[in-house]
Every structure is written in C-alpha cells, then in structure tokens.
Scaffold this motif. Structure first.
Motif, PDB file in Angstrom:
ATOM      1  N   ARG A   1     -23.371 -24.260 -51.878  1.00  9.72           N
ATOM      2  CA  ARG A   1     -22.228 -24.073 -52.782  1.00  9.72           C
ATOM      3  C   ARG A   1     -22.097 -22.639 -53.276  1.00  9.72           C
ATOM      4  O   ARG A   1     -20.988 -22.165 -53.514  1.00  9.72           O
ATOM      5  N   ILE A   2     -23.204 -21.932 -53.435  1.00  6.94           N
ATOM      6  CA  ILE A   2     -23.159 -20.535 -53.888  1.00  6.94           C
ATOM      7  C   ILE A   2     -22.422 -19.690 -52.860  1.00  6.94           C
ATOM      8  O   ILE A   2     -21.573 -18.870 -53.206  1.00  6.94           O
ATOM      9  N   GLY A   3     -22.750 -19.882 -51.590  1.00  7.18           N
ATOM     10  CA  GLY A   3     -22.082 -19.119 -50.534  1.00  7.18           C
ATOM     11  C   GLY A   3     -20.596 -19.413 -50.458  1.00  7.18           C
ATOM     12  O   GLY A   3     -19.779 -18.513 -50.253  1.00  7.18           O
ATOM     13  N   VAL A   4     -20.234 -20.676 -50.649  1.00  7.97           N
ATOM     14  CA  VAL A   4     -18.823 -21.069 -50.624  1.00  7.97           C
ATOM     15  C   VAL A   4     -18.060 -20.328 -51.717  1.00  7.97           C
ATOM     16  O   VAL A   4     -16.985 -19.766 -51.482  1.00  7.97           O
ATOM     17  N   VAL A   5     -18.613 -20.308 -52.922  1.00  5.36           N
ATOM     18  CA  VAL A   5     -17.925 -19.666 -54.048  1.00  5.36           C
ATOM     19  C   VAL A   5     -17.939 -18.140 -53.900  1.00  5.36           C
ATOM     20  O   VAL A   5     -16.939 -17.479 -54.204  1.00  5.36           O
TER      21      VAL A   5
ATOM     22  N   GLY B   1     -26.043 -10.354 -63.048  1.00  4.23           N
ATOM     23  CA  GLY B   1     -25.256 -10.108 -64.248  1.00  4.23           C
ATOM     24  C   GLY B   1     -23.992 -10.947 -64.325  1.00  4.23           C
ATOM     25  O   GLY B   1     -23.993 -12.141 -64.011  1.00  4.23           O
ATOM     26  N   GLU B   2     -22.904 -10.305 -64.731  1.00  4.12           N
ATOM     27  CA  GLU B   2     -21.624 -10.994 -64.936  1.00  4.12           C
ATOM     28  C   GLU B   2     -21.088 -11.605 -63.643  1.00  4.12           C
ATOM     29  O   GLU B   2     -20.454 -12.663 -63.674  1.00  4.12           O
ATOM     30  N   ASP B   3     -21.313 -10.943 -62.523  1.00  2.00           N
ATOM     31  CA  ASP B   3     -20.823 -11.481 -61.246  1.00  2.00           C
ATOM     32  C   ASP B   3     -21.563 -12.762 -60.878  1.00  2.00           C
ATOM     33  O   ASP B   3     -20.968 -13.705 -60.364  1.00  2.00           O
ATOM     34  N   LYS B   4     -22.869 -12.816 -61.151  1.00  2.00           N
ATOM     35  CA  LYS B   4     -23.638 -14.050 -60.925  1.00  2.00           C
ATOM     36  C   LYS B   4     -23.090 -15.165 -61.809  1.00  2.00           C
ATOM     37  O   LYS B   4     -22.876 -16.293 -61.356  1.00  2.00           O
ATOM     38  N   ASP B   5     -22.830 -14.840 -63.072  1.00  2.62           N
ATOM     39  CA  ASP B   5     -22.300 -15.840 -64.000  1.00  2.62           C
ATOM     40  C   ASP B   5     -20.899 -16.300 -63.597  1.00  2.62           C
ATOM     41  O   ASP B   5     -20.540 -17.464 -63.782  1.00  2.62           O
TER      42      ASP B   5
ATOM     43  N   ASP C   1     -19.948 -20.131 -63.121  1.00  2.00           N
ATOM     44  CA  ASP C   1     -18.823 -20.741 -63.845  1.00  2.00           C
ATOM     45  C   ASP C   1     -17.815 -21.366 -62.891  1.00  2.00           C
ATOM     46  O   ASP C   1     -17.286 -22.454 -63.153  1.00  2.00           O
ATOM     47  N   LYS C   2     -17.552 -20.703 -61.769  1.00  2.31           N
ATOM     48  CA  LYS C   2     -16.602 -21.240 -60.787  1.00  2.31           C
ATOM     49  C   LYS C   2     -17.161 -22.518 -60.150  1.00  2.31           C
ATOM     50  O   LYS C   2     -16.412 -23.479 -59.911  1.00  2.31           O
ATOM     51  N   MET C   3     -18.465 -22.550 -59.906  1.00  2.00           N
ATOM     52  CA  MET C   3     -19.082 -23.763 -59.355  1.00  2.00           C
ATOM     53  C   MET C   3     -18.915 -24.929 -60.326  1.00  2.00           C
ATOM     54  O   MET C   3     -18.564 -26.038 -59.914  1.00  2.00           O
TER      55      MET C   3
ATOM     56  N   ASP D   1     -25.582 -27.529 -59.583  1.00  2.00           N
ATOM     57  CA  ASP D   1     -26.008 -26.264 -58.984  1.00  2.00           C
ATOM     58  C   ASP D   1     -25.511 -25.064 -59.790  1.00  2.00           C
ATOM     59  O   ASP D   1     -26.212 -24.055 -59.891  1.00  2.00           O
ATOM     60  N   GLY D   2     -24.325 -25.163 -60.369  1.00  2.99           N
ATOM     61  CA  GLY D   2     -23.817 -24.084 -61.223  1.00  2.99           C
ATOM     62  C   GLY D   2     -24.675 -23.890 -62.460  1.00  2.99           C
ATOM     63  O   GLY D   2     -24.981 -22.761 -62.855  1.00  2.99           O
TER      64      GLY D   2
END
Length: 181
Positions: A148-152, A43-47, A51-53, A67-68
């Motif tokens: 990159r997902i883990g970093v963010v 949901g919103e947390d995934k988005d 967005d941060k990526m 990747d984002g």
C-alpha cells in the motif's frame, strides 16, 4: 559529547536506508539492465503518505488504515519501484503476450499499478526488495515490505514507476510493523 540513543534514531534510520538503497541498486538485474527507482521519504512527506493511506481506507478497506497507522510510527520509508513497461526482448510470453512486440504495443491499464509489466522487471524488483530488507535485518532495523505504501507513493507522484512497494523503517524496542489485527 554525550548523546542518547533516542536522539540518534532518525539519523540511524536514514543511514540504514542509504545502505539499503545501495543493496537494492547493486542487486542482480535481468540482462544487466537497471530500471529501478529508489526514493527515501521522511518527515512531512512520510506523514502525507500515511494520511492518504488512512483516507483510502474508506473505499479500499481497513487494511489501508492499519498500515497507515503503523507507518506513522516509522522514521522513514524506502520506496523501491521499477519501470516494468520496458521489455527485454526475450519473447518469453510470461507477461501473457505472444512476444515482446505485442507486449510493447499493448493497451496500458492504470490502477494501483500500471500494467502490463515485463515479468523480468518484476523479478528484478523482488530481488532488489529482498536485498534491501536482508540488509535491514542484518543491521536490526525494524522493517516490512508494504504494498500500500508503494501504491500511495505512486498516486502522490513521489515515484514514477509502474510498480512500487514501500519499506517503512524504525528502530524501536519492538517492530511496529508486525502487530496486525
């Protein structure tokens, strides 16, 4: 009742993630000590992660944007991390220190990940990730391990691990995480 498959995808991905989490949790661990952290994000947390990526692409490079953007196509993410700052007391020197006491007293460095990390904890993370994506492959859930997902996720406080990676999940006609330019 009649339900179309496209209306079941979010639930199917969530169930897949739960099974993958079990696979990661029960994967073998060095000396049987489990320091994994496993979180499902949707949901919103995934988005927010996606967005941060994309935002970080300005300073870190276009791969972050790529990747984002692909993450936006995911139904959810399984984030798997480890607290690698704990030693196993083996004094193996694989971390670059003479012994575990020196490792434990080392100055901790903050970056994309926090270090140094015990090599055995990093191996545990790799085995857990492999177990999770193997199951995803068996049940045909689109996935890919993305650094990159883990970093963010770590940056946003979603996980507290010293090292974390993310596995975006989807069920589509074509895996959205493998067409890379």
């Amino acid at each position: 009742m009649i339900e179309k498959e496209e209306n079941l995808r979010s639930e199917a991905v969530r169930i897949s993630a739960l099974l993958m989490a079990i696979s990661a949790r029960t994967a073998p661990k060095s000396k049987g000590i489990d320091d994994l952290e496993i979180v499902y994000v949707s949901g919103e947390d995934k988005d927010r992660i996606a967005d941060k990526m994309i935002e970080l692409a300005k300073e870190k490079g276009e791969g972050w944007k790529r990747d984002g953007e692909s993450l936006k196509k995911a139904e959810g993410i399984l984030v798997i991390g480890v607290k690698g700052d704990k030693s196993l007391g083996l004094n193996c020197s694989a971390c670059g220190f003479r012994d575990c006491k020196e490792f434990e007293n080392a100055v901790r460095v903050k970056g994309d990940y926090d270090g140094p990390n015990c090599v055995f904890k990093i191996l545990d993370l790799g085995i857990a990730l492999g177990s999770a994506v193997k199951l995803a492959s068996i049940i045909n859930v689109d996935n890919r391990i993305i650094y990159r997902i883990g970093v963010v996720a770590k940056m946003l406080g979603i996980v507290k691990s010293t090292v974390a990676l993310g596995i975006p999940l989807a069920c589509t006609g074509k895996n959205p995480f493998f067409d890379r330019k």
